[in-house]
Structures are given as C-alpha cells and as structure tokens.
Scaffold this motif. Structure first.
Motif, PDB file in Angstrom:
ATOM      1  N   LYS A 103     -18.391 -18.134 -12.212  1.00 56.58           N
ATOM      2  CA  LYS A 103     -18.727 -16.951 -11.404  1.00 56.58           C
ATOM      3  C   LYS A 103     -20.190 -16.567 -11.645  1.00 56.58           C
ATOM      4  CE  LYS A 103     -14.250 -15.793 -10.262  1.00 56.58           C
ATOM      5  NZ  LYS A 103     -13.712 -15.726  -8.912  1.00 56.58           N
ATOM      6  N   VAL A 141     -13.254  -4.014 -11.769  1.00 57.09           N
ATOM      7  CA  VAL A 141     -13.014  -5.419 -11.418  1.00 57.09           C
ATOM      8  C   VAL A 141     -13.535  -6.265 -12.564  1.00 57.09           C
ATOM      9  CG1 VAL A 141     -13.468  -7.261  -9.753  1.00 57.09           C
ATOM     10  CG2 VAL A 141     -13.361  -4.880  -8.973  1.00 57.09           C
ATOM     11  N   LYS A 143     -13.548 -10.260 -14.130  1.00 58.16           N
ATOM     12  CA  LYS A 143     -13.239 -11.660 -13.799  1.00 58.16           C
ATOM     13  C   LYS A 143     -13.592 -12.581 -14.954  1.00 58.16           C
ATOM     14  CE  LYS A 143     -14.160 -11.055  -8.908  1.00 58.16           C
ATOM     15  NZ  LYS A 143     -14.790 -11.560  -7.684  1.00 58.16           N
ATOM     16  N   VAL A 153      -8.654 -12.660 -12.364  1.00 57.85           N
ATOM     17  CA  VAL A 153      -9.247 -11.423 -11.834  1.00 57.85           C
ATOM     18  C   VAL A 153      -8.281 -10.258 -12.011  1.00 57.85           C
ATOM     19  CG1 VAL A 153     -10.132 -10.291  -9.762  1.00 57.85           C
ATOM     20  CG2 VAL A 153     -10.479 -12.741 -10.088  1.00 57.85           C
ATOM     21  N   GLU A 178     -17.491  -6.413 -12.200  1.00 58.89           N
ATOM     22  CA  GLU A 178     -18.094  -6.297 -10.872  1.00 58.89           C
ATOM     23  C   GLU A 178     -17.906  -4.921 -10.266  1.00 58.89           C
ATOM     24  OE1 GLU A 178     -17.786 -10.823  -9.102  1.00 58.89           O
ATOM     25  OE2 GLU A 178     -16.992  -9.140  -7.955  1.00 58.89           O
ATOM     26  N   GLU A 179     -18.813  -4.597  -9.398  1.00 67.10           N
ATOM     27  CA  GLU A 179     -18.676  -3.406  -8.560  1.00 67.10           C
ATOM     28  C   GLU A 179     -17.447  -3.603  -7.659  1.00 67.10           C
ATOM     29  OE1 GLU A 179     -21.221  -1.638  -4.743  1.00 67.10           O
ATOM     30  OE2 GLU A 179     -21.928  -3.364  -5.859  1.00 67.10           O
ATOM     31  N   PHE A 180     -16.624  -2.587  -7.510  1.00 63.80           N
ATOM     32  CA  PHE A 180     -15.454  -2.671  -6.620  1.00 63.80           C
ATOM     33  C   PHE A 180     -15.933  -2.585  -5.169  1.00 63.80           C
ATOM     34  CE2 PHE A 180     -12.226  -0.520  -4.034  1.00 63.80           C
ATOM     35  CZ  PHE A 180     -11.172  -1.413  -4.189  1.00 63.80           C
ATOM     36  N   LEU A 181     -15.482  -3.553  -4.378  1.00 63.87           N
ATOM     37  CA  LEU A 181     -15.837  -3.559  -2.955  1.00 63.87           C
ATOM     38  C   LEU A 181     -14.589  -3.256  -2.152  1.00 63.87           C
ATOM     39  CD1 LEU A 181     -17.951  -6.845  -2.958  1.00 63.87           C
ATOM     40  CD2 LEU A 181     -18.828  -4.503  -2.973  1.00 63.87           C
ATOM     41  N   GLU A 185     -10.522  -8.311   3.905  1.00 66.27           N
ATOM     42  CA  GLU A 185     -11.011  -9.590   3.382  1.00 66.27           C
ATOM     43  C   GLU A 185     -10.866 -10.685   4.421  1.00 66.27           C
ATOM     44  OE1 GLU A 185      -9.733 -10.798  -0.547  1.00 66.27           O
ATOM     45  OE2 GLU A 185      -9.371  -8.708  -1.084  1.00 66.27           O
ATOM     46  N   LYS A 207      -3.274 -12.086  -1.328  1.00 67.46           N
ATOM     47  CA  LYS A 207      -3.358 -12.565  -2.712  1.00 67.46           C
ATOM     48  C   LYS A 207      -2.310 -11.943  -3.634  1.00 67.46           C
ATOM     49  CE  LYS A 207      -7.573 -14.871  -3.215  1.00 67.46           C
ATOM     50  NZ  LYS A 207      -8.695 -14.387  -2.417  1.00 67.46           N
ATOM     51  N   ILE A 281     -17.261 -12.032  -2.107  1.00 68.85           N
ATOM     52  CA  ILE A 281     -16.600 -11.789  -3.396  1.00 68.85           C
ATOM     53  C   ILE A 281     -16.441 -13.059  -4.199  1.00 68.85           C
ATOM     54  CG2 ILE A 281     -15.309  -9.641  -3.489  1.00 68.85           C
ATOM     55  CD1 ILE A 281     -13.007 -11.058  -2.171  1.00 68.85           C
ATOM     56  N   GLU A 282     -16.331 -14.182  -3.524  1.00 67.44           N
ATOM     57  CA  GLU A 282     -16.257 -15.429  -4.278  1.00 67.44           C
ATOM     58  C   GLU A 282     -16.563 -16.599  -3.367  1.00 67.44           C
ATOM     59  OE1 GLU A 282     -12.465 -16.994  -5.435  1.00 67.44           O
ATOM     60  OE2 GLU A 282     -11.504 -16.371  -3.592  1.00 67.44           O
TER      61      GLU A 282
END
Ligand code: AMP
Ligand code: GLY
Length: 423
Positions: A103, A141, A143, A153, A178-181, A185, A207, A281-282
C-alpha cells in the motif's frame, strides 16, 4: 490459441468461460483450477507460484499466452520469468505488482503521478499509529501494508479496535492509517500493455459479509455491472470512464514505466466517488473477484485477442472494448464460518438445476470432486451469475439459481444489486 490460466477461483473460471465463449476455439490449460474449471479446461499439475515450473510447462507445451489470475504468482515473479523467455504473459512483473502488494508503494506512485487519493500516514510502531489516528480522526481506516487477502483493512469508529487491528499487523511490517473517504465505490479495470490502457466496464463490489454492509470485510460477496447511477452523476458512463482513464490509469501507467517497472496486465482501480471528486482507495494488479464474473460476460470483443494485445504491447492500435447492453449480477455462496474460519468438506448440491434457470451460469471458486460428491474446499465456494435485460430480471434469475443450491451452513447476501432495482 494455446492458453494457460493460473489460479483457482471464480475469477479464473470466469476468464476461462469468456475464452470458451469466443468463436475461435482455444486449448485452455489451468493450474491449479477447481472442479468447475476442470469441465472447461485441461487441469495441469503445476505449482502456479513456481516461475521455473510455469515457464517450463509453457515452453514444452507451446503455450501462446499465459494469463495470471491471482496476485501470489505475480509477487512470486512468475510473469518476469515468462517474459524473460519470450512467452507472452498477461500479468505484471514482481516490481510493478507492488502496486497491489504494498500500500505504501501504491501511495508513493499515486503521489508522484498526481493521482487523487486520501491522506495516509505510514506507521511502524503503536505510538505512531496512535498519533496518526488522532491526526486523521474518526472513522478510522487502518490497512496492513502487505498482501492480506482482503482481510488487512479495518474501517471503524472504535479507536480501540483500530489499534488492535494495527497491533495484529505491525509484527509483519508497517500499517497505513488513512483518511476516511465517503461515497459510492466503483471498480474499474484497465488492460495495460505497459504504455497504453483500455478501460473495461465499471462494476460495483459488495465487500462486507452481511446484508446492509454489516459485518467484516471479505474478498467480496457479490457484484453487478454496469452502474446505471453513474449516468446520473456524470451525464453518462463514458464521461466517467474517460475521466478515470486520463486522470488515474494513464498517469499511473506512465509513472511505473518511467521508474523502469512497466505494468503489463490488469490495472484494477478501486475508487470512491467523494463529494470532493473521484479518489483511489486501492489498486490491484489483477482482475477483481467477484467483479470479473459480471464484467466479462458482458464483453463483446474476444478476450483472448485483448489479453494477447496487452501482453505483446499492441493495445495502442485497438479500439475500446465493447460491452453488451445486458446487465449482470453475481452473488457469492460462502461456507459457514467465512471469513474467519470457513468450514470445508461439505457437499454441494443442485448446481445443474441452478444452471438451468434462464440466463444463469455458475462460476466455481472453492470446489473439488470427492468420490461422487462435489464438495466445498474454502470460504467463497461459488458464484451464481445472472444476466438479463434489466437488473430486476438479472437479480431475480440469480436468486432463483441460488435457491436451487444446497450447502449446509452456506450463506449469501440477499441484497446484491437491490439498490439498482429500486432506482
Ligand atoms: P481495500 O482492501 O483497500 O480495498 O479496502 C477494503 C474496503 O475498505 C474498501 O472497499 C472500502 O469499502 C473500505 N475502505 C478502504 N479504504 C477506505 C478509506 N480510506 N475510506 C473509507 N473506506 C475505505
Ligand atoms: N473484489 C475485490 C478484489 O478483487 O480485490
């Protein structure tokens, strides 16, 4: 063509079914495969993660194209070994596959390429994690930096749970906070030949384990494609796809090329449509599972031609792949105890009845033949895929198919694609 597909999931079964649906007939080999794949390809006894073994098989059997499904062979350097021997392979080398495997690597490439993503802080100690949690705020978040099969995650309001998750993964390396978004999706796949990309059709993955997005993250419990609501947000799907192609996929592919790690294979962009724009996000370095099971059945162009063009550096000359208007829904049947501790070895019944529902087919994930029984061998057992002219029809067909299948303790989500039927 003589094509070897590596992998054993429903994604690989979907790839093989797409190859089988072409007008041209191919010799398709698969390793290690599963009970469903065994009906559609020749299973070969080969360690998919062993570069020399795969290369030797491909040479000895005059294989024209190797398609790598999962990430493990990519990280093991199987694509590098094949490419060194001049064998066309769809799948990035070990260095470029870090886009998925690390990541932190992905974040660095995105920053260098100017690709929008959330803020992220790398932490190697619990003290650093605590600092990052405070800095970025809740929801949290966290990961794992390396590959964790969809389980690395956590997204939570609970600071203690975020810390515990970090503590579990820190011994094997770093974590990212991470910042939450927030927003819907989208999974969008790109074929890449290292220089040029061609987008496929957008899909949405579910997911979480339970209905209403309750429960833990999983590898994915269902999906649908296309995404009709993209038209409401962007005018039409093409505008969205064009934007992600030019703002995300092309800059990342250029950056990887400039760093001497060209990416040849499937670039999977996992996106969140936030109110501040589209953010990544990924990335994954392979086809998504279960999204592939709804994207490929809608593909009009022959998949083998596209994959070979990517593997041999000739995508520039090709038009964007075409997709049928038909819509697709897939629901995963999972074993009892998935994802923590799936119960395996149980008998599966009713597949012929399920597949006889109009518009329905089955992609096998973790199945094996045991005497005269078909048994489940893992967490995500199979996908029921339903095609139709409307989501109501495709969804109805999918769930009618599922109702025919028996697996003790088996579970599936009942709300896949419900939101697009209600629209
Ligand atoms: P990943 O393995 O990075 O795809 O994350 C798995 C899932 O966790 C994603 O599909 C999202 O639903 C959620 N997720 C990951 N990162 C974030 C983020 N920064 N903000 C909100 N949700 C996230
Ligand atoms: N569907 C999520 C993944 O393939 O990683």
């Amino acid at each position: 063509m003589r094509i070897l597909v590596l992998g054993s999931g429903a994604r690989e079964h979907a790839i093989i079914l797409a190859l089988r649906s072409e007008e041209a007939s191919h010799d398709v080999f698969a390793a290690p495969g599963n009970a469903g794949i065994a009906r559609d390809a020749t299973i070969v006894d080969l360690d998919q993660n062993h570069p020399a073994a795969v290369t030797a098989f491909a040479k000895e059997n005059a294989v024209d194209l190797v398609v790598i499904g999962p990430e493990a062979p990519l990280v093991a350097g199987v694509a590098d070994a094949l490419r060194e021997r001049g064998i066309p392979v769809f799948g990035p080398g070990r260095a470029a596959a870090q886009l998925e495997g690390s990541k932190a690597f992905a974040k660095r490439i995105m920053d260098a390429a100017g690709v929008p993503s959330g803020r992220a802080l790398r932490a190697t100690t619990l003290a650093e994690v605590e600092h990052a949690l405070d800095d970025l705020g809740a929801p949290h978040v966290v990961k794992a930096d390396g590959l964790a099969a969809g389980k690395g995650v956590i997204v939570t309001e609970d600071r203690g749970a975020a810390l515990a998750h970090a503590a579990a993964f820190l011994p094997s390396g770093a974590v990212l906070v991470e910042e939450f978004l927030s927003g819907p999706e989208v999974s969008l796949f790109f074929l890449s030949d290292g220089d040029h990309v061609l987008p496929l059709s957008p899909a949405q993955d579910y997911k979480r384990l339970g209905d209403g997005d309750a429960g833990p993250n999983t590898g994915g419990m269902g999906a649908y494609s296309p995404l009709p609501w993209l038209s409401d947000l962007f005018g039409d799907e093409n505008t969205f796809v064009h934007h992600v192609t030019t703002e995300v996929a092309e800059p990342v592919i250029r950056q990887l090329d400039a760093e001497g790690t060209p990416f040849i294979g499937l670039l999977y962009a996992g996106l969140i449509l936030t109110e501040h724009g589209i953010k990544v996000i990924e990335f994954n370095a392979r086809f998504g599972d279960p999204e592939t099971q709804v994207v490929l059945p809608r593909l009009v162009d022959p998949l083998s031609v596209l994959l070979l063009a990517a593997a041999s550096g000739t995508l520039e000359d090709r038009p964007r792949p075409a997709f049928a208007d038909a819509v697709a829904v897939t629901v995963v049947l999972a074993s009892e105890g998935y994802p923590e501790a799936p119960v395996t070895g149980r008998a599966i019944g009713g597949l012929d009845a399920a597949a006889s529902v109009e518009g329905v087919h089955i992609a096998h994930a973790a199945t094996a033949v045991d005497g005269d029984r078909l048994i489940a061998t893992g967490g995500r057992v199979l996908n029921v895929v339903g095609l139709g002219t409307t989501f109501a029809e495709a969804r109805d067909r999918t769930y009618r198919g599922l109702a025919e299948i028996s697996l003790e303790g088996g579970r599936y989500r009942t709300d896949i694609a419900a939101r697009v039927v209600e629209d």
